[in-house]
Design an enzyme around this catalytic site. Sequence first.
Site, PDB file in Angstrom:
ATOM      1  CG  ASN A   1      44.260  93.566  69.633  1.00  0.00           C
ATOM      2  OD1 ASN A   1      43.402  93.164  69.613  1.00  0.00           O
ATOM      3  ND2 ASN A   1      45.520  92.880  70.630  1.00  0.00           N
TER       4      ASN A   1
ATOM      5  CD  GLU B   1      45.055  94.981  77.425  1.00  0.00           C
ATOM      6  OE1 GLU B   1      45.854  93.891  77.113  1.00  0.00           O
ATOM      7  OE2 GLU B   1      44.356  95.649  77.120  1.00  0.00           O
TER       8      GLU B   1
ATOM      9  CB  SER C   1      37.069  90.550  71.808  1.00  0.00           C
ATOM     10  OG  SER C   1      36.635  90.342  70.536  1.00  0.00           O
ATOM     11  CE  LYS C   2      44.218  92.146  74.936  1.00  0.00           C
ATOM     12  NZ  LYS C   2      44.259  93.565  74.836  1.00  0.00           N
ATOM     13  NE  ARG C   3      39.551  94.591  67.806  1.00  0.00           N
ATOM     14  CZ  ARG C   3      40.476  95.293  67.334  1.00  0.00           C
ATOM     15  NH1 ARG C   3      40.931  95.076  66.027  1.00  0.00           N
ATOM     16  NH2 ARG C   3      41.023  96.187  68.123  1.00  0.00           N
TER      17      ARG C   3
END
Length: 501
Positions: free
Chosen positions: A275, A281, A262-264
């Site tokens: 990230n 991305e 997951s995004k952190r």
Amino acid sequence: MSDTPRVRTRYAPSPTGLQHLGGARSALFPWLWARHNGGDFILRIEDTDQARFRADALADIFDMMAWLGLDVDEGPLGPDAEPNEYFQTQHAHRYQEEAQRLIQSGHAYYCYCSSERLQRLREQQIANKQPPGYDRHCRFLNDDERAAEAATCEREGRNPVVRLAVPLKGETRVKDAIRDESVFDNSTLEDIILLKSDSLPTYHLAHIVDDHDMRISHAMRGSEYLPTFPLHIITYEALGWEPPLYVHLPLILNPNGKGKLSKRKQSGDGAGSDNLTMVYEFREAGYLPEAFVNYIALLGWSFSADEEIATLDELVEKFNIYDIKVSPSAMNYEKLEWMNGYYIRQLPVEELAERVAPFLERAGLPTDRARLVEVLPLVQERMKLLSEGPELLDFFLADAPTPSSGDLPGKKMDTAMTVSTLEAARSALGEADWSMEGIEAALRGLAEELELKPGQLFQPIRVAITGRTQAPGIFETVYHVGREAVLSRLERAIGLLRQNA
Ligand code: GLU
Ligand code: ZN
């Protein structure tokens, strides 16, 4: 003649969100398996959740496939083309036909329950500490009750849904290609919805009808589908069809091995590329598709105990679904970045110039290819991401950033000494023979004359002409920046120091 069915695999994304790393792997593995077997790879757009449809998510699917280099044998024609049969909403009648067939054979039934009733049921179940789930209220209605429920639905302007009639007794055994058989007690399974009130299917029915109609031999998907796997097998049996061989791909975890990727929060070290989760991305951060593909192929699969580098063609040759691991694998950003650096170093410099040019252009830098081919070899070893191009190359391609006067002094130098050193460098380089050897001779001679260690002399020159404390070797850098720019940047640095003195 062999009766082994032709290998046909598919990637079946829903255009409800942008493609992430796990999606890329869910596309790559079936593609590899199709190519490995000389079979067919199908792209199918699972767009039955119309409320969540996003045009940008649809476009992103095509962008990802193109970037990864995964060609499609059957599928939609493009993000802007008319939707064809490879969009689920384009053959909604097929699901309705099969739902009707299931109703007729007693394997499915209409459920007339309002969302209010289902909500109340849920609250009661939670209050009674029972597992929440549909209570099969509509499954056992007699004809009169059914007619009454249908009339209520109609009066309230609602459509019934169609639910799967899960066998009340017995057990369901499921097995995918890589896991041991597991056994589910049918009494623990829910009568899931197959057809929604908008007459479009849920995933449960849709993927089964399509995998059957498209003659899919191997269905690969994330392991989040393991809990509903028995319901899918029950549906296949009810339809009288043979399921494809399923493969549930292992979870991808956060780098610390905890939780689904997951995004952190940014780690704060400024590195920034640790990230990322969305495929676009990684693309924008300057990963090469060949490195990205190589890396994600190893998330849950490996082809050797000690080898990790393989081109897409080599992956096709080596890939085997039976070697896919069951255990989750943690995302390792350092390794991905290392791999990217490896692939960057392998690129012919002309090719690297092509790849890095868009990143330079975005930073407003000129991208003359001949010039890039000249200076890229100086930084290719160090480059890990294409997006580092601007900071590694800007002083070769355009004016250098203004150095900060605090960075200019060499070791144990005060401002006055730095000024006189840079002045001496300016006159030495003004007269030097402009070749790598000539520059080296001039600068080494100067160090001796000023009784400075070479490093002590070179640092202020480096900072003055690149605006940075890190740059390639000083002789090469000076040479490639060119005499005119070198002299004027030395001049600028001298001016800066005097101002601050
Ligand atoms: N549309 C489903 C998803 O995006 C596909 C799962 C499958 O491959 O069966 O998760
Ligand atoms: Zn009901």
